[in-house]
Design a protein around this motif. Structure first.
Motif, PDB file in Angstrom:
ATOM      1  N   ASP A   1       0.834  -1.210   0.000  1.00 35.87           N
ATOM      2  CA  ASP A   1       0.000   0.000   0.000  1.00 35.87           C
ATOM      3  C   ASP A   1       0.866   1.256   0.000  1.00 35.87           C
ATOM      4  OD1 ASP A   1      -2.398  -1.472   0.031  1.00 35.87           O
ATOM      5  OD2 ASP A   1      -2.318  -1.650   2.202  1.00 35.87           O
ATOM      6  N   LEU A   2       1.840   1.279  -0.919  1.00 38.48           N
ATOM      7  CA  LEU A   2       2.813   2.361  -0.981  1.00 38.48           C
ATOM      8  C   LEU A   2       2.857   2.956  -2.381  1.00 38.48           C
ATOM      9  CD1 LEU A   2       5.252   3.922   0.290  1.00 38.48           C
ATOM     10  CD2 LEU A   2       6.688   2.084  -0.642  1.00 38.48           C
ATOM     11  N   ILE A   3       2.872   4.275  -2.454  1.00 39.61           N
ATOM     12  CA  ILE A   3       3.061   4.994  -3.710  1.00 39.61           C
ATOM     13  C   ILE A   3       4.329   5.814  -3.582  1.00 39.61           C
ATOM     14  CG2 ILE A   3       2.200   6.920  -5.110  1.00 39.61           C
ATOM     15  CD1 ILE A   3      -0.614   5.795  -4.686  1.00 39.61           C
ATOM     16  N   VAL A   4       5.153   5.763  -4.626  1.00 45.95           N
ATOM     17  CA  VAL A   4       6.369   6.563  -4.692  1.00 45.95           C
ATOM     18  C   VAL A   4       6.175   7.579  -5.806  1.00 45.95           C
ATOM     19  CG1 VAL A   4       8.853   6.561  -5.111  1.00 45.95           C
ATOM     20  CG2 VAL A   4       7.794   4.646  -3.892  1.00 45.95           C
ATOM     21  N   GLU A   5       6.305   8.851  -5.453  1.00 44.50           N
ATOM     22  CA  GLU A   5       6.156   9.939  -6.411  1.00 44.50           C
ATOM     23  C   GLU A   5       7.502  10.613  -6.602  1.00 44.50           C
ATOM     24  OE1 GLU A   5       2.902  11.501  -7.808  1.00 44.50           O
ATOM     25  OE2 GLU A   5       2.746   9.331  -7.654  1.00 44.50           O
ATOM     26  N   LEU A   6       7.881  10.849  -7.844  1.00 37.65           N
ATOM     27  CA  LEU A   6       9.086  11.599  -8.165  1.00 37.65           C
ATOM     28  C   LEU A   6       8.635  12.969  -8.656  1.00 37.65           C
ATOM     29  CD1 LEU A   6      11.327   9.002 -10.011  1.00 37.65           C
ATOM     30  CD2 LEU A   6      11.311   9.638  -7.608  1.00 37.65           C
ATOM     31  N   ASP A   7       9.085  13.998  -7.980  1.00 37.94           N
ATOM     32  CA  ASP A   7       8.603  15.341  -8.268  1.00 37.94           C
ATOM     33  C   ASP A   7       9.702  16.213  -8.837  1.00 37.94           C
ATOM     34  OD1 ASP A   7       6.188  14.576  -7.175  1.00 37.94           O
ATOM     35  OD2 ASP A   7       6.634  15.401  -5.205  1.00 37.94           O
ATOM     36  N   GLY A   8       9.385  16.902  -9.924  1.00 38.01           N
ATOM     37  CA  GLY A   8      10.304  17.888 -10.500  1.00 38.01           C
ATOM     38  C   GLY A   8      10.195  19.191  -9.733  1.00 38.01           C
ATOM     39  N   GLY A   9      10.916  20.191 -10.177  1.00 41.08           N
ATOM     40  CA  GLY A   9      10.952  21.486  -9.509  1.00 41.08           C
ATOM     41  C   GLY A   9       9.609  22.161  -9.378  1.00 41.08           C
ATOM     42  N   GLN A  10       8.689  21.902 -10.302  1.00 39.71           N
ATOM     43  CA  GLN A  10       7.372  22.530 -10.247  1.00 39.71           C
ATOM     44  C   GLN A  10       6.546  22.057  -9.052  1.00 39.71           C
ATOM     45  OE1 GLN A  10       8.213  20.100 -12.341  1.00 39.71           O
ATOM     46  NE2 GLN A  10       6.489  18.786 -12.823  1.00 39.71           N
ATOM     47  N   HIS A  11       6.993  21.016  -8.378  1.00 38.89           N
ATOM     48  CA  HIS A  11       6.241  20.469  -7.246  1.00 38.89           C
ATOM     49  C   HIS A  11       6.678  21.026  -5.894  1.00 38.89           C
ATOM     50  CE1 HIS A  11       3.993  17.312  -9.404  1.00 38.89           C
ATOM     51  NE2 HIS A  11       5.038  17.305 -10.205  1.00 38.89           N
ATOM     52  N   ALA A  12       7.711  21.831  -5.863  1.00 35.89           N
ATOM     53  CA  ALA A  12       8.228  22.342  -4.590  1.00 35.89           C
ATOM     54  C   ALA A  12       7.158  23.129  -3.836  1.00 35.89           C
ATOM     55  CB  ALA A  12       9.455  23.204  -4.839  1.00 35.89           C
ATOM     56  N   GLU A  13       6.875  22.664  -2.624  1.00 27.64           N
ATOM     57  CA  GLU A  13       5.907  23.362  -1.751  1.00 27.64           C
ATOM     58  C   GLU A  13       4.563  23.592  -2.455  1.00 27.64           C
ATOM     59  OE1 GLU A  13       6.802  24.196   1.473  1.00 27.64           O
ATOM     60  OE2 GLU A  13       8.767  23.312   1.110  1.00 27.64           O
ATOM     61  N   ASN A  14       4.099  22.611  -3.173  1.00 32.18           N
ATOM     62  CA  ASN A  14       2.876  22.736  -3.957  1.00 32.18           C
ATOM     63  C   ASN A  14       1.670  22.247  -3.158  1.00 32.18           C
ATOM     64  OD1 ASN A  14       0.798  22.483  -5.889  1.00 32.18           O
ATOM     65  ND2 ASN A  14       2.258  22.045  -7.512  1.00 32.18           N
ATOM     66  N   ALA A  15       0.688  23.117  -2.960  1.00 34.63           N
ATOM     67  CA  ALA A  15      -0.512  22.753  -2.193  1.00 34.63           C
ATOM     68  C   ALA A  15      -1.311  21.661  -2.900  1.00 34.63           C
ATOM     69  CB  ALA A  15      -1.383  23.986  -1.975  1.00 34.63           C
ATOM     70  N   ARG A  16      -1.281  21.620  -4.212  1.00 33.32           N
ATOM     71  CA  ARG A  16      -2.012  20.578  -4.949  1.00 33.32           C
ATOM     72  C   ARG A  16      -1.431  19.200  -4.656  1.00 33.32           C
ATOM     73  NH1 ARG A  16      -2.862  21.495 -10.954  1.00 33.32           N
ATOM     74  NH2 ARG A  16      -4.492  19.978 -10.609  1.00 33.32           N
ATOM     75  N   ASP A  17      -0.116  19.144  -4.429  1.00 30.45           N
ATOM     76  CA  ASP A  17       0.503  17.859  -4.086  1.00 30.45           C
ATOM     77  C   ASP A  17       0.006  17.367  -2.729  1.00 30.45           C
ATOM     78  OD1 ASP A  17       1.908  17.534  -6.427  1.00 30.45           O
ATOM     79  OD2 ASP A  17       3.744  18.410  -5.647  1.00 30.45           O
ATOM     80  N   GLU A  18      -0.204  18.279  -1.800  1.00 25.38           N
ATOM     81  CA  GLU A  18      -0.737  17.900  -0.487  1.00 25.38           C
ATOM     82  C   GLU A  18      -2.146  17.332  -0.640  1.00 25.38           C
ATOM     83  OE1 GLU A  18      -0.391  21.079   2.355  1.00 25.38           O
ATOM     84  OE2 GLU A  18       1.661  21.507   1.730  1.00 25.38           O
ATOM     85  N   GLN A  19      -2.961  17.945  -1.496  1.00 33.06           N
ATOM     86  CA  GLN A  19      -4.316  17.447  -1.746  1.00 33.06           C
ATOM     87  C   GLN A  19      -4.252  16.084  -2.428  1.00 33.06           C
ATOM     88  OE1 GLN A  19      -5.810  20.656  -4.125  1.00 33.06           O
ATOM     89  NE2 GLN A  19      -6.464  21.869  -2.355  1.00 33.06           N
ATOM     90  N   ARG A  20      -3.333  15.940  -3.370  1.00 28.95           N
ATOM     91  CA  ARG A  20      -3.166  14.670  -4.077  1.00 28.95           C
ATOM     92  C   ARG A  20      -2.762  13.569  -3.104  1.00 28.95           C
ATOM     93  NH1 ARG A  20      -1.309  12.895  -9.405  1.00 28.95           N
ATOM     94  NH2 ARG A  20       0.231  11.245  -9.152  1.00 28.95           N
ATOM     95  N   THR A  21      -1.800  13.869  -2.218  1.00 32.54           N
ATOM     96  CA  THR A  21      -1.354  12.896  -1.226  1.00 32.54           C
ATOM     97  C   THR A  21      -2.512  12.481  -0.329  1.00 32.54           C
ATOM     98  OG1 THR A  21       0.918  13.719  -1.272  1.00 32.54           O
ATOM     99  CG2 THR A  21       0.238  12.512   0.695  1.00 32.54           C
ATOM    100  N   ALA A  22      -3.330  13.452   0.095  1.00 32.39           N
ATOM    101  CA  ALA A  22      -4.486  13.149   0.945  1.00 32.39           C
ATOM    102  C   ALA A  22      -5.484  12.263   0.203  1.00 32.39           C
ATOM    103  CB  ALA A  22      -5.145  14.442   1.409  1.00 32.39           C
ATOM    104  N   ALA A  23      -5.718  12.545  -1.069  1.00 31.84           N
ATOM    105  CA  ALA A  23      -6.659  11.737  -1.857  1.00 31.84           C
ATOM    106  C   ALA A  23      -6.134  10.313  -2.040  1.00 31.84           C
ATOM    107  CB  ALA A  23      -6.909  12.403  -3.212  1.00 31.84           C
ATOM    108  N   LEU A  24      -4.831  10.174  -2.289  1.00 35.89           N
ATOM    109  CA  LEU A  24      -4.251   8.832  -2.430  1.00 35.89           C
ATOM    110  C   LEU A  24      -4.330   8.069  -1.112  1.00 35.89           C
ATOM    111  CD1 LEU A  24      -1.180   9.764  -4.659  1.00 35.89           C
ATOM    112  CD2 LEU A  24      -3.252   8.549  -5.379  1.00 35.89           C
ATOM    113  N   ALA A  25      -4.161   8.783  -0.007  1.00 33.42           N
ATOM    114  CA  ALA A  25      -4.286   8.161   1.316  1.00 33.42           C
ATOM    115  C   ALA A  25      -5.710   7.656   1.544  1.00 33.42           C
ATOM    116  CB  ALA A  25      -3.886   9.147   2.408  1.00 33.42           C
ATOM    117  N   GLU A  26      -6.692   8.359   1.026  1.00 28.48           N
ATOM    118  CA  GLU A  26      -8.080   7.909   1.148  1.00 28.48           C
ATOM    119  C   GLU A  26      -8.298   6.575   0.434  1.00 28.48           C
ATOM    120  OE1 GLU A  26     -10.779  10.961  -0.130  1.00 28.48           O
ATOM    121  OE2 GLU A  26     -10.069  12.367   1.400  1.00 28.48           O
ATOM    122  N   HIS A  27      -7.457   6.278  -0.542  1.00 33.27           N
ATOM    123  CA  HIS A  27      -7.519   4.991  -1.252  1.00 33.27           C
ATOM    124  C   HIS A  27      -6.655   3.943  -0.554  1.00 33.27           C
ATOM    125  CE1 HIS A  27      -9.908   6.053  -4.808  1.00 33.27           C
ATOM    126  NE2 HIS A  27      -9.391   7.265  -4.630  1.00 33.27           N
ATOM    127  N   GLY A  28      -6.093   4.292   0.599  1.00 34.25           N
ATOM    128  CA  GLY A  28      -5.358   3.324   1.401  1.00 34.25           C
ATOM    129  C   GLY A  28      -3.856   3.304   1.182  1.00 34.25           C
TER     130      GLY A  28
END
Length: 95
Positions: free
Chosen positions: A60-87
């Protein structure tokens, strides 16, 4: 019965698998074929409305590789929360 959304996600994931970034290609060469402690990883897995870079379903693990556009990105926090909802637990690494 597959939905239009599911078919679109599958098509998008297939395209992403064919066009890995250099960082994704390098990581994939180390985790594919159960090379990491016997865990099976898949690339570009559709999860809800998102496509995860790499996923290990057994752990139940996802590994995300983020480029520079992801630095301190609020959308990534929402994405992480949504993926967590899927377990899934999400681990992010910068390229």
């Amino acid at each position: 019965m597959t939905t239009l959304k599911t078919r679109f996600a599958a098509k998008a994931a297939k395209s992403l698998r064919a066009n890995l970034t250099d960082a994704e290609r390098k990581l994939w060469s180390h985790i594919r074929d159960r090379q990491l402690m016997g865990f099976k990883f898949v690339r570009q897995l559709p999860v809800g409305p998102f496509i995860a870079d790499f996923a290990c379903r057994d752990a139940d693990l996802i590994v995300e590789l983020d480029g520079g556009q992801h630095a301190e990105n609020a959308r990534d926090e929402q994405r992480t929360a949504a993926l967590a909802e899927h377990g899934y637990a999400v681990v992010r690494f910068g390229n």
